[in-house]
Design a protein around this motif. Structure first.
Motif, short mmCIF file in Angstrom:
data_model
loop_
_atom_site.label_atom_id
_atom_site.label_comp_id
_atom_site.label_asym_id
_atom_site.label_seq_id
_atom_site.Cartn_x
_atom_site.Cartn_y
_atom_site.Cartn_z
N UNK A 72 0.83 -1.20 0.00
CA UNK A 72 0.00 0.00 0.00
C UNK A 72 0.87 1.26 0.00
N UNK A 73 0.53 2.19 -0.86
CA UNK A 73 1.25 3.46 -0.95
C UNK A 73 0.72 4.41 0.12
N UNK A 74 1.65 5.17 0.74
CA UNK A 74 1.28 6.10 1.80
C UNK A 74 1.87 7.47 1.45
N UNK A 75 1.02 8.47 1.42
CA UNK A 75 1.45 9.85 1.18
C UNK A 75 1.23 10.63 2.47
N UNK A 76 2.32 11.14 3.03
CA UNK A 76 2.26 11.95 4.25
C UNK A 76 2.37 13.41 3.82
N UNK A 77 1.37 14.21 4.16
CA UNK A 77 1.37 15.62 3.81
C UNK A 77 1.50 16.44 5.09
N UNK A 78 2.58 17.19 5.16
CA UNK A 78 2.82 18.09 6.29
C UNK A 78 2.96 19.49 5.68
N UNK A 103 8.40 22.62 10.87
CA UNK A 103 9.38 23.49 11.52
C UNK A 103 10.49 22.70 12.20
N UNK A 104 10.22 21.45 12.55
CA UNK A 104 11.24 20.58 13.15
C UNK A 104 11.01 19.16 12.66
N UNK A 105 11.99 18.29 12.84
CA UNK A 105 11.84 16.92 12.32
C UNK A 105 11.05 15.99 13.23
N UNK A 143 6.40 4.92 1.01
CA UNK A 143 6.00 6.14 1.71
C UNK A 143 6.62 7.35 1.00
N UNK A 144 5.80 8.35 0.77
CA UNK A 144 6.26 9.63 0.21
C UNK A 144 5.82 10.73 1.17
N UNK A 145 6.67 11.75 1.30
CA UNK A 145 6.37 12.88 2.18
C UNK A 145 6.33 14.14 1.33
N UNK A 146 5.30 14.94 1.55
CA UNK A 146 5.16 16.21 0.83
C UNK A 146 4.99 17.31 1.86
N UNK A 147 5.77 18.37 1.73
CA UNK A 147 5.66 19.53 2.61
C UNK A 147 5.80 20.79 1.77
N UNK A 207 14.66 25.73 8.29
CA UNK A 207 16.06 25.24 8.26
C UNK A 207 16.37 24.13 9.25
N UNK A 208 15.90 24.17 10.53
CA UNK A 208 16.24 23.05 11.43
C UNK A 208 15.69 21.70 10.94
N UNK A 209 14.51 21.70 10.39
CA UNK A 209 13.93 20.46 9.87
C UNK A 209 14.65 20.02 8.61
N UNK A 210 14.97 20.96 7.75
CA UNK A 210 15.64 20.65 6.49
C UNK A 210 17.03 20.04 6.74
N UNK A 211 17.78 20.60 7.67
CA UNK A 211 19.12 20.09 7.95
C UNK A 211 19.08 18.69 8.56
N UNK A 212 18.03 18.37 9.30
CA UNK A 212 17.94 17.04 9.91
C UNK A 212 17.55 15.97 8.90
N UNK A 213 16.96 16.37 7.80
CA UNK A 213 16.55 15.40 6.78
C UNK A 213 17.74 14.89 5.97
#
Length: 87
Positions: free
Chosen positions: A39-45, A49-51, A71-75, A80-86
């Motif tokens: 099953x495909x899962x799309x997470x939309x946030x 702001x943080x991870x 799983x795919x994530x869309x934001x 920046x703090x969340x982006x750097x943790x990814x």
């Protein structure tokens, strides 16, 4: 509505609060007990702001037998703090 964009989809909702230490707590969780194999899962946030919220949601989705490759994530906005943790 999701059904007009993805007519064969099911929609589940989660809502979490996050404290200053990054601890998260659900105030809403309609995830199924288990996802079907493949099953495909799309997470939309909309705004991340943080991870911590994403980490919690992904951990719970994986615990319900979804596979990471499905799983795919869309934001829309990532701070920046969340982006750097990814990575």
């Amino acid at each position: 509505q999701t059904s007009t964009l993805l007519p064969a989809s099911q929609t589940f909702h989660v809502g979490l609060t996050e404290d200053d230490n990054g601890s998260t707590e659900y105030y809403l969780n309609t995830l199924p007990e288990e996802f079907l194999e493949g099953e495909k899962v799309l997470v939309v946030i909309p705004e991340m702001s943080s991870p911590h919220v994403l980490d919690r949601v992904l951990t719970d989705i994986l615990a319900r037998k979804a596979s990471m490759e499905n799983i795919r994530v869309m934001s829309m906005v990532v701070a920046p703090p969340a982006l750097s943790s990814l990575g």
